[in-house]
Scaffold this active site. Structure first.
Site, PDB file in Angstrom:
ATOM      1  N   ARG B  45       8.973   0.790  -2.841  1.00 46.97           N
ATOM      2  CA  ARG B  45       7.596   0.972  -2.373  1.00 46.97           C
ATOM      3  C   ARG B  45       6.659   0.579  -3.499  1.00 46.97           C
ATOM      4  O   ARG B  45       6.149   1.452  -4.210  1.00 46.97           O
ATOM      5  CB  ARG B  45       7.343   2.430  -2.009  1.00 46.97           C
ATOM      6  CG  ARG B  45       8.165   2.960  -0.867  1.00 46.97           C
ATOM      7  CD  ARG B  45       7.678   4.363  -0.554  1.00 46.97           C
ATOM      8  NE  ARG B  45       8.603   5.088   0.292  1.00 46.97           N
ATOM      9  CZ  ARG B  45       9.551   5.895  -0.145  1.00 46.97           C
ATOM     10  NH1 ARG B  45       9.715   6.065  -1.450  1.00 46.97           N
ATOM     11  NH2 ARG B  45      10.345   6.522   0.702  1.00 46.97           N
ATOM     12  N   ASP B  47       3.396  -0.257  -5.510  1.00 45.64           N
ATOM     13  CA  ASP B  47       2.041   0.285  -5.362  1.00 45.64           C
ATOM     14  C   ASP B  47       0.999  -0.796  -5.106  1.00 45.64           C
ATOM     15  O   ASP B  47       1.274  -1.987  -5.279  1.00 45.64           O
ATOM     16  CB  ASP B  47       1.657   1.004  -6.670  1.00 45.64           C
ATOM     17  CG  ASP B  47       2.001   2.471  -6.604  1.00 45.64           C
ATOM     18  OD1 ASP B  47       1.875   3.052  -5.515  1.00 45.64           O
ATOM     19  OD2 ASP B  47       2.393   3.024  -7.645  1.00 45.64           O
ATOM     20  N   TYR B 101      12.349  -4.804 -13.022  1.00 46.11           N
ATOM     21  CA  TYR B 101      10.892  -4.950 -13.024  1.00 46.11           C
ATOM     22  C   TYR B 101      10.452  -5.624 -14.319  1.00 46.11           C
ATOM     23  O   TYR B 101      11.043  -5.371 -15.374  1.00 46.11           O
ATOM     24  CB  TYR B 101      10.208  -3.578 -12.978  1.00 46.11           C
ATOM     25  CG  TYR B 101      10.139  -2.921 -11.621  1.00 46.11           C
ATOM     26  CD1 TYR B 101       9.068  -3.161 -10.777  1.00 46.11           C
ATOM     27  CD2 TYR B 101      11.130  -2.045 -11.202  1.00 46.11           C
ATOM     28  CE1 TYR B 101       8.986  -2.540  -9.532  1.00 46.11           C
ATOM     29  CE2 TYR B 101      11.058  -1.418  -9.961  1.00 46.11           C
ATOM     30  CZ  TYR B 101       9.980  -1.678  -9.134  1.00 46.11           C
ATOM     31  OH  TYR B 101       9.893  -1.066  -7.914  1.00 46.11           O
ATOM     32  N   ARG B 189       5.184   2.095 -15.092  1.00 46.05           N
ATOM     33  CA  ARG B 189       3.809   2.110 -15.611  1.00 46.05           C
ATOM     34  C   ARG B 189       3.586   3.266 -16.587  1.00 46.05           C
ATOM     35  O   ARG B 189       2.809   3.131 -17.534  1.00 46.05           O
ATOM     36  CB  ARG B 189       2.819   2.154 -14.450  1.00 46.05           C
ATOM     37  CG  ARG B 189       2.796   0.836 -13.674  1.00 46.05           C
ATOM     38  CD  ARG B 189       2.137   0.992 -12.307  1.00 46.05           C
ATOM     39  NE  ARG B 189       0.784   1.482 -12.445  1.00 46.05           N
ATOM     40  CZ  ARG B 189       0.061   1.950 -11.423  1.00 46.05           C
ATOM     41  NH1 ARG B 189       0.575   1.985 -10.197  1.00 46.05           N
ATOM     42  NH2 ARG B 189      -1.167   2.370 -11.621  1.00 46.05           N
TER      43      ARG B 189
END
Lengths: 237, 237
Positions: B45, B47, B101, B189
């Site tokens: 999911r 952002d 990522y 993050r």
């Protein structure tokens, strides 16, 4: 000053009534910073949607503004890269000796390059494209590859010398690199449009000398879209 | 299917009331193409503002839609890269073994990377950053680096194994590469935000084990912005 910009949101470099341009955006920031009305003159009047990594512009001002302060007043799609004092004889457009443009083609759609690259929907014959490209090199009257400029644009001498037209392949991307002593209005995009016709087999590469001799847009290919075009650098003495 | 998207214009991957999401945009195209209501389930999911080069999603349908037709119905900032039939036991999220990522930092502002890279305004000590990064490797309870997920999000097990956290320098760009068996909500993050505090000297790299042990957001750095984050790939058996 040298300037990089993403031209996607602008009506081109030059001021336009009722549309944001790169020029007016920079003039507004400079005028705030220097507390007087500042006009800038760019080396190249890039069209709506065309980008730059090395546009050059000059202006007259009481003192040199700070690069950091100027960028702080500009939107993030326009960045001033360098700023320096020049002799009063320097003119961003008339003192330019050579300009380099890149045109980006992509063999596969890429969501991150949709505003900076032309996605090719058909397979191209790159050898035909190279054969065609070679005919453009050297000194020619490029009238057949120039659109009529808009109102207020100075007439440009149609004889230009193309020093370089290279095809660079990088993975699924192709870059056409143009270097000349000057370019007519939409000249790069008209050459690219013609070379794409050649590459897809619709036009023989060997008709290019004839198209140049005709001095008419009639036989040349269509104007390729603006968004894959980058002004890379402007050379001065 | 594997999916690439520029997340700039979307409220994230997952459906949101009143905001365009990647998921609803793809579901709409699939439903038109297959003439029945299709729901997709994504591996991750991502952002609002986060991008993907290799998101994976699965769905149940009467037949495999043509890649070309599906992309023709989608906006240019979303591209389906591959589509294939899978066994009914395959689940994009639960069958995932590993995710990668990337987080992009830039030492200089670049108008073409403003939506995909974090422009660093200060000089960073990359050796401190590397020292700090090493403490995250291995199996830990990452609660201190996880924000509370929103309503409707399943609770995730907080123990994850980080296989790789590499710092890659390329000219004036820095890429942080994360590979783990799973990630908590905003985990990348929050780790980046903490490592940037370490790199600018505000936090000692050696406090990271203590922050992990605390199991609280209290001591960790702030959440870094979403736009430099890319979901690169999801690995399955």
């Amino acid at each position: 000053m040298t300037i990089a910009y993403d031209g996607t949101a602008y009506a081109g470099f030059q001021s336009q009534p009722n549309s944001p341009s790169i020029q007016t955006t920079i003039e507004k920031a400079l005028s705030i910073l220097l507390r007087e009305k500042i006009s800038i003159i760019g080396a190249s009047r890039t069209d709506a949607g065309v980008h730059a990594l090395g546009q050059v512009a000059h202006f007259t001002a009481p003192h040199l503004p700070l690069l950091y302060s100027l960028n702080a007043l500009l939107p993030p799609d326009i960045r001033i890269l360098t700023i320096e004092e020049v002799p009063p004889t320097f003119h961003a457009r008339y003192s330019a000796l050579r300009k380099t443009y890149y045109y980006h083609l992509a063999l596969h759609p890429d969501p991150f390059r949709r505003n900076i690259s032309l996605n090719l929907k058909m397979k191209l014959d790159l050898n035909r494209l190279k054969t065609g490209a070679a005919y453009f090199l050297g000194t020619h009257d490029f009238t057949s590859f120039s659109n009529k400029a808009g109102r207020g644009c100075a007439k440009n001498k149609p004889i230009k010398t193309l020093y370089r037209l290279d095809l660079i392949e990088e993975g699924d991307r192709i870059r056409l690199e143009f270097e000349a002593d000057g370019f007519l209005y939409k000249m790069v995009r008209n050459i690219v449009g013609t070379l794409l016709e050649v590459a897809r087999g619709a036009l023989s590469p060997h008709t290019i000398p004839k198209i140049l001799q005709e001095k008419s847009r009639r036989l040349a290919g269509p104007t390729a879209p603006p968004h894959p075009l980058f002004l890379i650098k402007v050379d001065y003495e």
